[in-house]
Structure formats: C-alpha cells, structure tokens
Write an enzyme that holds these catalytic residues in place. Structure first.
Site, PDB file in Angstrom:
ATOM      1  N   PRO A 167      -2.970  -5.722  -5.805  1.00 61.45           N
ATOM      2  CA  PRO A 167      -2.554  -4.576  -4.991  1.00 61.45           C
ATOM      3  C   PRO A 167      -3.273  -4.598  -3.653  1.00 61.45           C
ATOM      4  O   PRO A 167      -4.296  -5.278  -3.490  1.00 61.45           O
ATOM      5  CB  PRO A 167      -2.984  -3.371  -5.837  1.00 61.45           C
ATOM      6  N   ASP A 168      -2.763  -3.856  -2.701  1.00 60.64           N
ATOM      7  CA  ASP A 168      -3.454  -3.726  -1.423  1.00 60.64           C
ATOM      8  C   ASP A 168      -4.769  -2.984  -1.635  1.00 60.64           C
ATOM      9  O   ASP A 168      -4.855  -2.048  -2.434  1.00 60.64           O
ATOM     10  CB  ASP A 168      -2.568  -2.960  -0.439  1.00 60.64           C
ATOM     11  N   TRP A 170       0.806  -1.217   0.000  1.00 62.64           N
ATOM     12  CA  TRP A 170       0.000   0.000   0.000  1.00 62.64           C
ATOM     13  C   TRP A 170       0.843   1.272   0.000  1.00 62.64           C
ATOM     14  O   TRP A 170       0.337   2.341  -0.298  1.00 62.64           O
ATOM     15  CB  TRP A 170      -0.917   0.029   1.232  1.00 62.64           C
ATOM     16  N   GLY A 195       6.528  -6.630   0.889  1.00 64.68           N
ATOM     17  CA  GLY A 195       5.777  -6.537   2.134  1.00 64.68           C
ATOM     18  C   GLY A 195       6.635  -6.912   3.319  1.00 64.68           C
ATOM     19  O   GLY A 195       7.854  -6.754   3.304  1.00 64.68           O
ATOM     20  N   SER A 196       6.017  -7.453   4.351  1.00 66.89           N
ATOM     21  CA  SER A 196       6.716  -7.745   5.592  1.00 66.89           C
ATOM     22  C   SER A 196       7.566  -9.006   5.477  1.00 66.89           C
ATOM     23  O   SER A 196       7.282  -9.909   4.682  1.00 66.89           O
ATOM     24  CB  SER A 196       5.714  -7.924   6.737  1.00 66.89           C
ATOM     25  N   GLU A 221      10.836  -8.266  -1.766  1.00 65.04           N
ATOM     26  CA  GLU A 221      11.415  -7.109  -1.085  1.00 65.04           C
ATOM     27  C   GLU A 221      10.698  -6.960   0.236  1.00 65.04           C
ATOM     28  O   GLU A 221       9.477  -6.761   0.275  1.00 65.04           O
ATOM     29  CB  GLU A 221      11.285  -5.824  -1.898  1.00 65.04           C
TER      30      GLU A 221
END
EC number: 1.2.1.16
Length: 537
Positions: free
Chosen positions: A202-203, A177, A252-253, A274
């Site tokens: 996508p978010d 996001w 993301g995380s 990433e």
C-alpha cells in the site's frame, strides 16, 4: 463556501497522543500496533507520515529493502501451498466473517481512513460499505466461479472434457493512497478467495487502513502469512515486486502503469492495471436540473475529487446550460468543508502537498488563459494545511492544462453542446476511458448514449456509485485508463490459470492400423458435418 470547525493543531486538548493529532482520534498506540504488522524494513530508514487535516504525525513506518521483499515472497509461497489446498468453501466462510467484522468495527475504519486520507466521514463510509460488499460477494460466489466447467468434447460420449482453475500462486498488489480500504478489498479479497497468497504494497500515506483490514481478516480466520504487507518506495522495491509476483495488480498513474507493464512483459506473466481518467458527464436536454446538479456535486467532489472515477468534465445541452450551471454552482458553493471525525462535513481535504500543488497549478493556469472561476478556486489554510475549495470553471480552452490532463482534485469544467453526437464525440476525445456519466429523464435514451461512450463503466443518472457498488459488474478502463477488470467473475478469475483436460475413450483420433488415411479423412469429414447439426452445448 461553508465550513465546519477547523481541524488545526491547536484544537486538541492535553491527554494521550492521538493519531495525527486529530481531535477524537484513537490513541497513537493503535497506530503503533498496526505498524508492527508490517513485514521487513527493520534495517531501512523509516518514514514519518502526517495527517492531512492537521499536518501532525500519524505514524513512523518501516521501509522494506529489495532483499526484504524477496524474502517475504518466499514466505508467502510456503503459506500459499496449504491455503490453496483448503476447500474454497472454507475460504468463503472467512470472507463472510470478514464482512460481519468490518461492519461491526466500522468506526475504527472510518477514523483511520479520515485521518490518513483526509476524507469526509461519508466518503470514508463509502469505503467501508464497498469493503463489506466485496467480502460478501466473493464469500457467496467464489465456489461457483472456481467450479470445474464442462464442455462438449470432440466426439460425443467418447471425448469427455473439462476446465479447471488453479491459483496463480503469489499475487503482488500495489495499492494507491486515495481509496486505501476499498481498493485493498477489491484487489486482495478475490485473490485470496482464488487460493493465492498476496504480498501487498500500500502507499505509505494510507498504510494503516490496509493494515487494519489485514488484522480484521486474520481475526476472521485468514491464516497468518497468506496476506503480507510491505512498505517502501517503488523506486526501491518495485523491481522485486514485479520479478517475484506470479501476477501483478496495480492501481495508479498511467505513466507508472506503462512502465510496470513493460517489466512484467519481460517475464511473460500477467497483470491488471487501473490507471488515470478524465471522466465526462453528459447532461441531456431533458434532464431534471435539480437532481442532476445534486448528483454532479457528488460525482465531482466526493473524496475531494481524488477518485479515479470522479467527473472532471461536464457537457450540458445549450438549452439548459445556464439553468444547470446556476443550480450546480449554488450547490457547490454550499458544500461544507471540515476535518472532524463526524458526519458534519460534506468534503474533507486533499491528501498530500503534491495534490494541493497540482490542483492549485491547474486552476491558476486556467485563470491565466481566460477561464472563469464560477465558485471556489482557492486553498483554505484556515481549515487545515491541505484544504481546497470545490471549484467550477467555464470558458476553458484547449490550451489549458486541465482541459485534457487529469487534475485528481475538486475541480470541474462546464462546456456547452448543441447536438448529442457532438457531446459524445467530445466526451470520447481523450486518451482515457475509465468512467462516464449520463443524465436524462428517459432511461432508454440515457442507456443509448452510454453505450456509445468509450469508458469501462458508464452510469446513467448517477456519477459513479451505481457501477462502483455493483460488485457483480466488471470495473476497469479502456484506452490508457488500464488493462483488465476488477469485480465480478473476472475480478477473481484473472488470479487463476485455466487448465483444459480431455479424456479420450474408445475411438482414437488418428487412423488405426490398416485404415487408409484418405478413408479416415472422408469419414471424419462426414462426422464433422453431422456434428454441426447437433444442438449446441
């Protein structure tokens, strides 16, 4: 801390409903038109997203089911066959047209990115410029990257060899996001240039920005169906994305990335990730204090610190620590906050309630354990529901959460050091390795320090923009900050399969009839010695 006019719900006037209720925003009809581009999700409960500036609704988004996603991949496979057959030069021309359209229609993109992500307009422009740069780069260089590559054959003249590249097929891309336009472009465009179809998730929070770029890409000539967008929670459609993708690209995380990597490994397909970062800045004793302090504000607080490569730790030589801290705090305290669709504000808001909660919790935890807040350190509900002041801390100890954990917000800690080797060791003392920054009047000294840092990108006398904006350089993380790279040749070639072809003429590669194997081995050994002396190709 200065601020511009609050972007609250009570400040818009009567008239056609705007996206997110933000004054000056496009009509909500624009959002509804973009939402109609979402594939699938008609039988699943939709979700409503809200504008960070105002808390008002942006759009109601259809959510895909597992079956929806699998059906979309089937459609994408059909579209990919004809897309891959088109000459790469055709695909390049579409990207060049996309570049021109993005710049021509940038006001639309700027509005959407601000409304969905809560960014200041200059930070939103960073996304527009990055998108244009990526489109132009792959619009110019894709044919070169994909062209067949020759090599020296086993037996000169008689062994002709080459390497060609095939698209993976259908690439699954899960986008975050925080940089909805730029990261969509960086991941989607090279995948398309390589001849793949793309199914992107996508978010939900920033889906309109991705949908806008998809719309503009089709206006530039991209065939419908080659790039498709689905929406939904990872817990509902994540398995389908992993199981149907011929290649998976995720931003993301770190915990989520590890989980996805484990699932992809079961299928023996490829991926790039990433992930998180806890990015350091090292200020060498000869650094220009004023320039470094100004650069640090951008490095730490662009997009309200919600940038994977933004700086969260600053190591300053003790000989200049006091002077630097004083200058940096003054510049941070002067940052203008606001949520208008113009270039007045220097920093916007956080994007979600979760991010506000994390930032607040990290700062309060630090305070409770003895850290000193030099400026900032509080939310600004007077400006909007998700605003938080840019915050500078010192006296942060190892038992504080934000010492090693990623905050992903407008919070940075300052530490002193006396020896450059010590600063490098402390900067590297993290499980992350995404980005780093070094400041010095001596470019060579800065480069030497940069080369000793364990990070995928390092910027000297810059925070992140120099590497981020140089599309020809690979960008990605070391350690738990990720696997693989975006941008550069690698950012396109990762979406391809390399195939080696050799044509053997004349001399066979095994002893022929009547030739004793021992004699063959002796002759071949002599030939190998002779080949070693030939010039390399």
């Amino acid at each position: 801390m200065t601020s511009t006019t609050p972007a609250s719900a009570g400040h818009h006037t009567e008239g056609p409903a705007t996206i997110g209720g933000v004054p000056g925003a496009p009509s909500s009809a624009r959002a509804e038109r973009l939402v109609r581009r979402v594939v699938g999700g008609r039988d699943s409960a939709p979700v409503q997203m809200h504008a960070p500036f105002t808390g008002q609704p942006i759009a109601t988004l259809p959510q895909a089911t597992d079956a929806d996603v699998r059906a979309v991949f089937d459609q994408a496979r059909e579209a990919q066959r004809s897309w891959a057959e088109r000459p790469v030069e055709d695909r390049q021309r579409i990207l060049i047209r996309l570049h021109d359209l993005v710049l021509k229609r940038q006001e639309e993109a700027l509005d959407l990115v601000q409304i969905e992500a809560g960014k200041a307009r200059m930070d939103a422009f960073d996304e527009v410029s990055a998108t244009a740069l990526v489109a132009a780069y792959y619009g110019k260089h894709s044919a070169k990257f994909l062209s067949p590559r020759g090599a020296a054959g086993l037996i000169p003249v008689l062994t002709k060899v080459g390497e060609i590249r095939h698209p993976k097929g259908v690439v699954g891309i899960i986008s975050p996001w925080n940089y909805p336009l730029a990261l969509t472009a960086m991941d989607v465009l090279p995948a398309l240039a390589a001849g793949n179809a793309v199914v992107q998730k996508p978010d939900n929070q920033t889906a309109l920005s991705a949908l806008w770029l998809q719309e503009v890409a089709e206006e530039a000539g991209l065939p419908a169906g080659v790039w498709q967008i689905v929406l939904g929670r990872g817990s509902k459609i994540g398995d389908a994305l992993v199981e149907e993708s011929d290649y998976l690209c995720f931003t993301g995380s770190t915990p989520t990335g590890k989980g996805l990597a484990a699932k992809v490994a079961e299928r023996l397909t490829s991926y790039s990730l990433e992930l998180g970062g806890k990015n350091p800045m090292i200020v060498l004793p000869d650094a220009d204090i004023a320039k470094t302090a100004t650069g640090a504000v951008t490095a730490c607080f662009s997009s309200a610190g919600q940038l994977c490569v933004s700086v969260e730790r600053i190591y300053v030589h003790e000989s200049i620590r006091e002077e630097f801290t004083r200058a940096f705090v003054a510049k941070t305290a002067a940052v203008r906050l606001g949520g208008a669709l113009d270039y007045q504000a220097q920093m916007g808001s956080l994007t979600s309630e979760d991010q506000l909660a994390t930032v607040s919790a990290h700062v309060e935890d630090a305070r409770s354990k003895g850290a000193t807040v030099l400026t900032g350190g509080k939310a600004r509900p007077d400006l909007g529901p998700l605003f938080y002041e840019p915050t500078v801390l010192t006296d942060v100890t190892e038992d504080v959460k934000l010492f090693a954990e990623e905050t992903f917000g407008p919070v940075v800690s300052i530490y002193g050091y006396t020896d450059v080797t010590e600063a490098i060791e402390r900067a590297n003392d993290t499980r992350f390795g995404l980005n780093a920054s070094v400041w010095s009047r001596n470019g060579r000294a800065g480069w030497e320090v940069a080369a000793r840092l364990k990070a995928g990108t390092v910027n000297v006398n810059e925070g992140f923009a120099a590497t981020f904006g140089t599309v020809g350089l690979p960008m990605g993380g070391m350690k738990e900050s990720g696997v693989g790279r975006r941008n550069g040749a690698e950012g396109l070639l990762k979406y391809t399969e390399a195939q080696a072809i050799a044509v053997q003429r004349g001399m066979p590669l095994r002893p022929g009839r009547g030739i004793p194997p021992k004699l063959w081995a002796r002759v071949l050994s002599t030939s190998l010695k002779a080949l070693r002396r030939l010039p390399r190709r």
